[in-house]
Design an enzyme around this catalytic site. Sequence first.
Site, PDB file in Angstrom:
ATOM      1  N   TRP A 111      -6.127 -13.154   5.932  1.00 46.60           N
ATOM      2  CA  TRP A 111      -5.488 -11.855   6.137  1.00 46.60           C
ATOM      3  C   TRP A 111      -6.129 -10.754   5.299  1.00 46.60           C
ATOM      4  O   TRP A 111      -6.249  -9.608   5.752  1.00 46.60           O
ATOM      5  CB  TRP A 111      -3.980 -11.937   5.901  1.00 46.60           C
ATOM      6  CG  TRP A 111      -3.308 -12.643   7.043  1.00 46.60           C
ATOM      7  CD1 TRP A 111      -2.727 -13.879   7.019  1.00 46.60           C
ATOM      8  CD2 TRP A 111      -3.214 -12.196   8.411  1.00 46.60           C
ATOM      9  NE1 TRP A 111      -2.265 -14.208   8.278  1.00 46.60           N
ATOM     10  CE2 TRP A 111      -2.555 -13.211   9.141  1.00 46.60           C
ATOM     11  CE3 TRP A 111      -3.632 -11.048   9.082  1.00 46.60           C
ATOM     12  CZ2 TRP A 111      -2.290 -13.092  10.519  1.00 46.60           C
ATOM     13  CZ3 TRP A 111      -3.377 -10.938  10.452  1.00 46.60           C
ATOM     14  CH2 TRP A 111      -2.708 -11.950  11.144  1.00 46.60           C
ATOM     15  N   ASP A 171      -0.106  -6.407   0.754  1.00 45.22           N
ATOM     16  CA  ASP A 171       0.393  -6.899   2.038  1.00 45.22           C
ATOM     17  C   ASP A 171       1.275  -8.105   1.726  1.00 45.22           C
ATOM     18  O   ASP A 171       0.777  -9.186   1.453  1.00 45.22           O
ATOM     19  CB  ASP A 171      -0.787  -7.287   2.937  1.00 45.22           C
ATOM     20  CG  ASP A 171      -0.342  -8.009   4.213  1.00 45.22           C
ATOM     21  OD1 ASP A 171       0.878  -8.093   4.481  1.00 45.22           O
ATOM     22  OD2 ASP A 171      -1.236  -8.487   4.950  1.00 45.22           O
ATOM     23  N   LYS A 195       8.730 -12.507   9.451  1.00 49.16           N
ATOM     24  CA  LYS A 195       8.586 -13.741   8.671  1.00 49.16           C
ATOM     25  C   LYS A 195       9.788 -13.947   7.761  1.00 49.16           C
ATOM     26  O   LYS A 195      10.496 -14.938   7.886  1.00 49.16           O
ATOM     27  CB  LYS A 195       7.267 -13.726   7.933  1.00 49.16           C
ATOM     28  CG  LYS A 195       6.130 -13.715   8.972  1.00 49.16           C
ATOM     29  CD  LYS A 195       4.747 -13.726   8.460  1.00 49.16           C
ATOM     30  CE  LYS A 195       3.803 -13.517   9.662  1.00 49.16           C
ATOM     31  NZ  LYS A 195       2.402 -13.443   9.285  1.00 49.16           N
TER      32      LYS A 195
HETATM   33  C1  LIG Z   1       1.515 -12.453   9.614  1.00 54.41           C
HETATM   34  C2  LIG Z   1       0.711 -11.655   8.671  1.00 54.41           C
HETATM   35  C3  LIG Z   1       0.078 -10.463   9.092  1.00 54.41           C
HETATM   36  C4  LIG Z   1       0.099  -9.972  10.522  1.00 54.41           C
HETATM   37  O1  LIG Z   1       1.338  -9.473  10.889  1.00 54.41           O
HETATM   38  P1  LIG Z   1       1.480  -8.729  12.317  1.00 54.41           P
HETATM   39  O2  LIG Z   1       2.926  -8.363  12.353  1.00 54.41           O
HETATM   40  O3  LIG Z   1       1.108  -9.725  13.379  1.00 54.41           O
HETATM   41  O4  LIG Z   1       0.565  -7.563  12.299  1.00 54.41           O
HETATM   42  C5  LIG Z   1      -0.616  -9.736   8.139  1.00 54.41           C
HETATM   43  N1  LIG Z   1      -0.696 -10.140   6.867  1.00 54.41           N
HETATM   44  C6  LIG Z   1      -0.090 -11.283   6.440  1.00 54.41           C
HETATM   45  C7  LIG Z   1      -0.183 -11.668   5.002  1.00 54.41           C
HETATM   46  C8  LIG Z   1       0.625 -12.068   7.335  1.00 54.41           C
HETATM   47  O5  LIG Z   1       1.215 -13.188   6.905  1.00 54.41           O
END
Ligand SMILES: *Cc1c(COP(=O)(O)O)cnc(C)c1O
Length: 364
Positions: A111, A171, A195
Site C-alpha cells: 500500500w 494511511d 475495514k
Molecule cells: C485497503 C487499504 C487501502 C485501499 O482502500 P480503498 O478503500 O480500496 O481505496 C489503502 N491503504 C491501506 C493501508 C489499506 O489497507
Amino acid sequence: MEPGLYSDARGLWSFAGGAGMLPAEVLAELGPALASRRAKGRLSALELPFGTAAFRDLQDEAEADLRALLGLPPRYHVLFLQGGATAHFWFVPMNLAGLSGHAAYLETGLWSRRAIAAARAVAEIRIATEPAGLADARGAAYCHLTPNETADGACLPALPALDPAVPIVADMTADLLTAPIEVERFGLIYASAQKNLGTAGLTLVIVRDDLLGQALPGTPAPFNYALQAREHSRVNTPPVAAIRVAASLFKWLRRQGGLAAMERRRARRSATLYTLIDSSGIYSCPIKAAWRSPVNVCFRLPSPELEAQFLDAAERRGLLHLKGHPAVGGIRISLYNGVPDAAVEALADFMAEFARPRAGGASP
Ligand SMILES: *Cc1c(COP(=O)(O)O)cnc(C)c1O
C-alpha cells in the site's frame, strides 16, 4: 430476520482484507435504521437529505464519538469524505505538497508503494525504505507512513524519530480504531471505512488546522480539505448511509471499552495465531517478530497445493476469505474490529486440526 444470523449464529465468518465484518449488534441495529422509516417520522438513512437537521445531528454525533474514542483535540478537523484511501493517495499531496517543494514517503509494502506511485504524479517525492532513512526528511512538506501494511501483514513497530517540524501523514485504513494512538504526533490521518470503521463509501480524513489552505490549484472541491473543513464535509452530498454505519460502530466501540480494549483484544487474538503458526511445523510467517501486524496475520504453507487445500477446507467450515492479497499470495487473516472472538477461536481450532496430520512430512 434473526439478528446476527449472518455473522455468527451459523458460523459464517469473514476474514477478508476488506470489506470486513460488522459486529452482530451493529448489524441488528442498522437493519431498521437503514431500511425502515421510523415511527418518529424520520427518514431512513438511505434516503436522508444531507441538508436536514436530522443528518447534521447524525454527523455531529458520529464526530463526537470519534473524537472521544481518539481523544482528538479541537485543532484537528474530522472530514467525512469519499473516494477511498486510494483516491487520497493523490489528494493528500494535492492538499499538502504546496507547503514545501517535496514530501518524504516510507516504503514498507504494497500500500505504501501504491501511495508513492500516485504521489509521484503530483509532487516531488523522496523515498526511504527503512525508518532510519527518514532522518533527513528535514524541509519536507510531510512524511507519509503506512503504519499497517494490510497486504504484507507487516506493521511499523514504532513511529520513526523525525524532525518535529515535519508533519506525519498516515494511511491508517487497516488499523485506525484498533488501538489508541498518539494523535498529536500526526498532522493528517486518512482511512477508508470498510475495514474497522463501518462500510465502504466513507473515507475519514483527520487533519490538523495549520496544514490546511495549501491545496494546489485544480484540486477538486469535494477533495479540497480546507474547503471541506469550512463546509463541515458538505461541499457536495456526503456518504450518508456509510456515515450512519460508522456512527453505530463508534458507539459499539465505546460500549466495548474504547480503543484500549480493542488493543488488548487484537494483541490477544494475533498472539494466539502467531504462536500457532510458529509451532505448527507447517505454517510459516515471513515477517520478523517486531514487524508482525496485529491486524492482518499473513503466512504460507509449504506448497501452493497445500494452500489451496487449506482454503478449501476452511471454506467448508464457514471460515471465508482467507486467501492472501493477489499481489502477495499465501494466506491472510484480517482481524478487524467486527470479527468476533468466536470466529478467531473457530479458525485457530481449524488451523491446528489442519496442521496436525501434515506437520511431520511437510516441515523442513
Ligand atoms: C485497503 C487499504 C487501502 C485501499 O482502500 P480503498 O478503500 O480500496 O481505496 C489503502 N491503504 C491501506 C493501508 C489499506 O489497507
